[in-house]
Design a protein around this motif. Structure first.
Motif, PDB file in Angstrom:
ATOM      1  N   GLY A  11      10.210   3.984   0.644  1.00  0.00           N
ATOM      2  CA  GLY A  11      11.250   4.907   0.375  1.00  0.00           C
ATOM      3  C   GLY A  11      11.695   5.822   1.761  1.00  0.00           C
ATOM      4  O   GLY A  11      11.986   6.837   1.653  1.00  0.00           O
ATOM      5  N   LEU A  12      11.800   4.954   2.517  1.00  0.00           N
ATOM      6  CA  LEU A  12      12.337   5.323   3.921  1.00  0.00           C
ATOM      7  C   LEU A  12      13.077   4.321   4.686  1.00  0.00           C
ATOM      8  O   LEU A  12      12.800   3.095   4.580  1.00  0.00           O
ATOM      9  CB  LEU A  12      10.960   5.734   4.810  1.00  0.00           C
ATOM     10  CG  LEU A  12      11.517   6.285   6.229  1.00  0.00           C
ATOM     11  CD1 LEU A  12      12.059   7.828   6.048  1.00  0.00           C
ATOM     12  CD2 LEU A  12      10.309   6.347   7.241  1.00  0.00           C
TER      13      LEU A  12
ATOM     14  N   VAL B  29       9.447  11.477  -1.959  1.00  0.00           N
ATOM     15  CA  VAL B  29       9.215  11.358  -0.647  1.00  0.00           C
ATOM     16  C   VAL B  29       9.196  10.126  -0.045  1.00  0.00           C
ATOM     17  O   VAL B  29       9.223   9.204  -0.934  1.00  0.00           O
ATOM     18  CB  VAL B  29       7.555  11.903  -0.494  1.00  0.00           C
ATOM     19  CG1 VAL B  29       7.340  13.118  -1.064  1.00  0.00           C
ATOM     20  CG2 VAL B  29       6.641  11.175  -1.294  1.00  0.00           C
ATOM     21  N   GLY B  30       8.956  10.012   1.359  1.00  0.00           N
ATOM     22  CA  GLY B  30       8.839   8.525   1.921  1.00  0.00           C
ATOM     23  C   GLY B  30       7.293   8.367   2.294  1.00  0.00           C
ATOM     24  O   GLY B  30       6.798   9.546   2.743  1.00  0.00           O
ATOM     25  N   VAL B  31       6.840   7.387   2.365  1.00  0.00           N
ATOM     26  CA  VAL B  31       5.489   6.947   2.922  1.00  0.00           C
ATOM     27  C   VAL B  31       5.585   5.976   3.918  1.00  0.00           C
ATOM     28  O   VAL B  31       6.164   5.270   4.015  1.00  0.00           O
ATOM     29  CB  VAL B  31       4.583   6.539   1.599  1.00  0.00           C
ATOM     30  CG1 VAL B  31       3.175   6.097   2.053  1.00  0.00           C
ATOM     31  CG2 VAL B  31       4.559   7.596   0.512  1.00  0.00           C
ATOM     32  N   ILE B  32       4.880   6.276   4.966  1.00  0.00           N
ATOM     33  CA  ILE B  32       4.479   5.333   6.143  1.00  0.00           C
ATOM     34  C   ILE B  32       2.847   5.385   6.292  1.00  0.00           C
ATOM     35  O   ILE B  32       2.101   6.209   6.478  1.00  0.00           O
ATOM     36  CB  ILE B  32       5.137   6.148   7.493  1.00  0.00           C
ATOM     37  CG1 ILE B  32       6.549   6.081   7.500  1.00  0.00           C
ATOM     38  CG2 ILE B  32       4.650   5.178   8.622  1.00  0.00           C
ATOM     39  CD1 ILE B  32       7.201   6.822   8.732  1.00  0.00           C
TER      40      ILE B  32
ATOM     41  N   SER C 202       0.894  -1.201   0.083  1.00  0.00           N
ATOM     42  CA  SER C 202       0.119  -0.098   0.063  1.00  0.00           C
ATOM     43  C   SER C 202       0.837   1.386  -0.028  1.00  0.00           C
ATOM     44  O   SER C 202       0.620   2.179  -0.874  1.00  0.00           O
ATOM     45  CB  SER C 202      -0.975   0.024   1.301  1.00  0.00           C
ATOM     46  OG  SER C 202      -1.828  -1.081   1.282  1.00  0.00           O
ATOM     47  N   ALA C 203       1.833   1.278   0.886  1.00  0.00           N
ATOM     48  CA  ALA C 203       2.702   2.423   0.968  1.00  0.00           C
ATOM     49  C   ALA C 203       3.502   2.635  -0.367  1.00  0.00           C
ATOM     50  O   ALA C 203       3.710   3.672  -0.865  1.00  0.00           O
ATOM     51  CB  ALA C 203       3.922   2.309   1.999  1.00  0.00           C
ATOM     52  N   ARG C 204       3.692   1.331  -1.063  1.00  0.00           N
ATOM     53  CA  ARG C 204       4.584   1.645  -2.241  1.00  0.00           C
ATOM     54  C   ARG C 204       3.464   2.004  -3.235  1.00  0.00           C
ATOM     55  O   ARG C 204       4.028   3.086  -4.334  1.00  0.00           O
ATOM     56  CB  ARG C 204       5.178   0.362  -2.950  1.00  0.00           C
ATOM     57  CG  ARG C 204       6.241  -0.274  -1.884  1.00  0.00           C
ATOM     58  CD  ARG C 204       7.038  -1.457  -2.505  1.00  0.00           C
ATOM     59  NE  ARG C 204       6.330  -2.565  -2.686  1.00  0.00           N
ATOM     60  CZ  ARG C 204       5.939  -3.548  -2.047  1.00  0.00           C
ATOM     61  NH1 ARG C 204       6.666  -3.416  -0.778  1.00  0.00           N
ATOM     62  NH2 ARG C 204       5.372  -4.632  -1.881  1.00  0.00           N
ATOM     63  N   ARG C 205       2.358   1.501  -3.196  1.00  0.00           N
ATOM     64  CA  ARG C 205       1.350   2.282  -4.405  1.00  0.00           C
ATOM     65  C   ARG C 205       1.153   3.630  -4.185  1.00  0.00           C
ATOM     66  O   ARG C 205       0.987   4.637  -4.971  1.00  0.00           O
ATOM     67  CB  ARG C 205       0.188   1.506  -4.347  1.00  0.00           C
ATOM     68  CG  ARG C 205       0.197   0.385  -4.970  1.00  0.00           C
ATOM     69  CD  ARG C 205      -1.219  -0.437  -5.010  1.00  0.00           C
ATOM     70  NE  ARG C 205      -2.030  -0.944  -3.839  1.00  0.00           N
ATOM     71  CZ  ARG C 205      -1.776  -1.721  -3.037  1.00  0.00           C
ATOM     72  NH1 ARG C 205      -0.947  -2.660  -3.597  1.00  0.00           N
ATOM     73  NH2 ARG C 205      -2.457  -1.998  -1.995  1.00  0.00           N
ATOM     74  N   ILE C 206       0.914   4.080  -2.900  1.00  0.00           N
ATOM     75  CA  ILE C 206       1.006   5.484  -2.575  1.00  0.00           C
ATOM     76  C   ILE C 206       2.010   6.227  -3.316  1.00  0.00           C
ATOM     77  O   ILE C 206       1.763   7.548  -3.645  1.00  0.00           O
ATOM     78  CB  ILE C 206       0.549   5.911  -1.231  1.00  0.00           C
ATOM     79  CG1 ILE C 206      -0.930   5.232  -0.845  1.00  0.00           C
ATOM     80  CG2 ILE C 206       0.665   7.165  -0.932  1.00  0.00           C
ATOM     81  CD1 ILE C 206      -0.923   5.089   0.566  1.00  0.00           C
TER      82      ILE C 206
ATOM     83  N   ASP D 103      14.932   4.184  -3.702  1.00  0.00           N
ATOM     84  CA  ASP D 103      14.138   3.025  -4.138  1.00  0.00           C
ATOM     85  C   ASP D 103      13.084   3.035  -2.826  1.00  0.00           C
ATOM     86  O   ASP D 103      13.119   3.620  -1.852  1.00  0.00           O
ATOM     87  CB  ASP D 103      14.856   1.923  -4.117  1.00  0.00           C
ATOM     88  CG  ASP D 103      15.718   1.528  -2.735  1.00  0.00           C
ATOM     89  OD1 ASP D 103      15.523   2.135  -1.902  1.00  0.00           O
ATOM     90  OD2 ASP D 103      16.506   0.511  -2.984  1.00  0.00           O
ATOM     91  N   ASP D 104      12.379   1.795  -2.896  1.00  0.00           N
ATOM     92  CA  ASP D 104      10.979   1.857  -1.880  1.00  0.00           C
ATOM     93  C   ASP D 104      11.673   1.311  -0.710  1.00  0.00           C
ATOM     94  O   ASP D 104      10.889   1.188   0.369  1.00  0.00           O
ATOM     95  CB  ASP D 104      10.115   0.787  -2.577  1.00  0.00           C
ATOM     96  CG  ASP D 104       9.333   1.434  -3.416  1.00  0.00           C
ATOM     97  OD1 ASP D 104       8.988   2.648  -3.677  1.00  0.00           O
ATOM     98  OD2 ASP D 104       8.650   0.769  -4.457  1.00  0.00           O
ATOM     99  N   GLY D 105      12.934   0.501  -0.659  1.00  0.00           N
ATOM    100  CA  GLY D 105      13.437   0.035   0.595  1.00  0.00           C
ATOM    101  C   GLY D 105      12.716  -1.283   0.907  1.00  0.00           C
ATOM    102  O   GLY D 105      12.036  -1.717   0.460  1.00  0.00           O
TER     103      GLY D 105
END
Length: 460
Positions: A186-187, A161-164, A148-152, A244-246
């Protein structure tokens, strides 16, 4: 902290405890700490005006007017992710949903259930939530919050940006709730200081900071439980944002083998499993001694202490004992008329003891028992002591499991007690009650066959 007026889109402007940190020799889950100085200023900004989220909504599209900048970290409450992904269930209460979302029950008291989800999270009610959703419905956690975080993040293209994705957790030993990360993209989720030194030159051997959880908790300060603000932007931590997404949230979930507090109150007894294949990993003798301490806490008749535990820590002693026992078994089996083929098959069952790196021989002693003129009462007296010894061994086995050790209780010594006493130089009054193989399991044990307690209960 900055919060814009309600209804106005935002303008463009866990915990580190050395006692439970990953072991020092564990592989770093994230790049090592880069040594950069802490930021002088961090802003947490609420994103308002999102409104009610419905199944099929694009969460990233809802953030189009949030004025995101490169280096921002977007913290999204899991509730709106669950709603957008259709993780809404019609249910009169949460009970059935909790059962379906639970991998194992860690603890239960009254209506409160602490569960481990299939994601690996340990949390109340398996994350099933009946708040901030229409009456008669409950929200389930996102199926895969990292995805979900990767899709956002992908939907916010054009900005780095990073997403949590965050959710609310309780914490052992402390009152109150806090938000933590259940999905990351991304974090860098952890900051690993192991191998570095503090300002006094002291080596840091266990310091791993849960960055994603700290950021999720900070974001909750402007979101709140009742404010209707499901998203916040954390600004000033661009050095943590990755190209990258990490690795996602997985590095934050402690592996079972490293979790000193894995077993909840409901788990403890069921943690004991018979293990027949052991790895070469050595057994910590102190862990066995702690298990003995649990063993001798069992109930016993007449305030006696009928347990003795013989710890076979010498490989030479183990081999001599097993060889002598093997010869005694073979002689007995031949005397009973068994074929050589049948004898070989039966003797092979003792391999679980021979392959174990550590053996323990529990013994029964009758010190403190009563002697009666009636032989029937003497028999009952001995049976009480045997039951107490079994209770002590069961305590011992359960504590071994809590210590992360597998075991197998084999009745072998009971068939050749004189041989065992002689070889181990035990007093005549010590009655060997089997032998316990101890070690680290070479593979996870097979699932238990389901048993209905009702099949073992008779009510009068």
């Amino acid at each position: 902290m900055t919060t814009p007026p309600p209804g106005v889109p935002t303008p463009g402007a866990p915990h580190d405890d050395p006692a439970v940190s990953p072991p020092h020799n564990a592989p770093a889950a994230t790049p090592p700490h880069d040594g950069s100085a802490a930021p002088e200023r961090v802003e947490v900004v609420a994103v308002t005006g999102i409104g009610e989220v419905r199944p099929g909504d694009d969460v990233a599209a809802l953030l189009a007017g949030a004025g995101l900048r490169d280096g921002d970290i977007v913290v999204v409450t899991s509730k709106i992710v669950s709603k957008a992904e259709g993780r809404v269930r019609h249910a009169p209460d949460r009970t059935q949903a909790i059962e379906e979302e639970t991998e194992r029950v860690v603890a239960r008291r009254g209506d409160t259930v602490i569960s481990q989800t299939r994601h690996g999270f340990v949390m109340a009610a398996a994350g099933v939530d009946a708040s901030n959703t229409e009456p008669g419905t409950v929200l389930l956690l996102p199926e895969d919050a990292d995805a979900s975080a990767r899709r956002i993040r992908a939907g916010l293209g054009g900005v780095r940006v990073g997403v949590i994705v965050s959710d609310t957790f309780g914490r052992p030993w402390r009152n109150g709730l806090t938000d933590v990360a259940i999905g990351v993209a991304g974090l860098r989720p952890l900051d690993d200081y192991r191998g570095t030194s503090d300002t006094y030159g002291n080596p840091l051997n266990a310091t791993v900071t849960a960055l994603a959880d700290e950021i999720a908790g900070a974001a909750e300060l402007v979101k709140g439980k009742l404010a209707g603000v499901p998203v916040a932007i954390v600004r000033g931590l661009s050095h943590l944002v990755t190209e990258d997404d990490g690795p996602g949230v997985r590095p934050l979930v402690r592996p079972a083998d490293d979790d000193l507090f894995r077993f909840g109150s409901r788990d403890v007894v069921f943690a004991r499993r018979t293990i027949r294949e052991f790895s070469d990993r050595p057994v910590d003798p102190e862990a066995v001694r702690r298990a003995v301490a649990a063993g001798i806490a069992a109930p016993a008749p007449h305030h006696t202490t009928p347990w003795r535990f013989v710890l076979l820590e010498s490989p030479q002693t183990r081999t001599k004992l097993l060889d002598a026992m093997r010869e005694a078994w073979i002689a007995d089996l031949r005397g009973d008329g068994f074929t050589e083929q049948s004898i070989a098959k039966r003797v092979k069952r003792g391999d679980v003891l021979r392959n174990a790196p550590y053996l323990v021989v529990p013994c029964l002693v009758m010190e403190g028992s009563h002697t009666y003129r009636d032989e029937r009462r003497n028999t009952s007296e001995r049976e009480m002591f045997i039951v107490a010894t079994g209770a002590g061994v069961e305590n011992f086995l359960v504590q071994l499991a809590v210590e992360g050790l597998g075991s197998a209780w084999v009745s072998s010594t009971m068939f050749c007690r004189p041989v065992v006493r002689e070889l181990l130089d035990l007093p005549e009054s010590w009655d060997p009650m089997g032998c316990v193989a101890v070690g680290h399991a070479a593979a996870p044990p097979r699932d238990r066959a389901p048993r209905d307690p009702g099949d073992f209960i008779l009510t009068r």
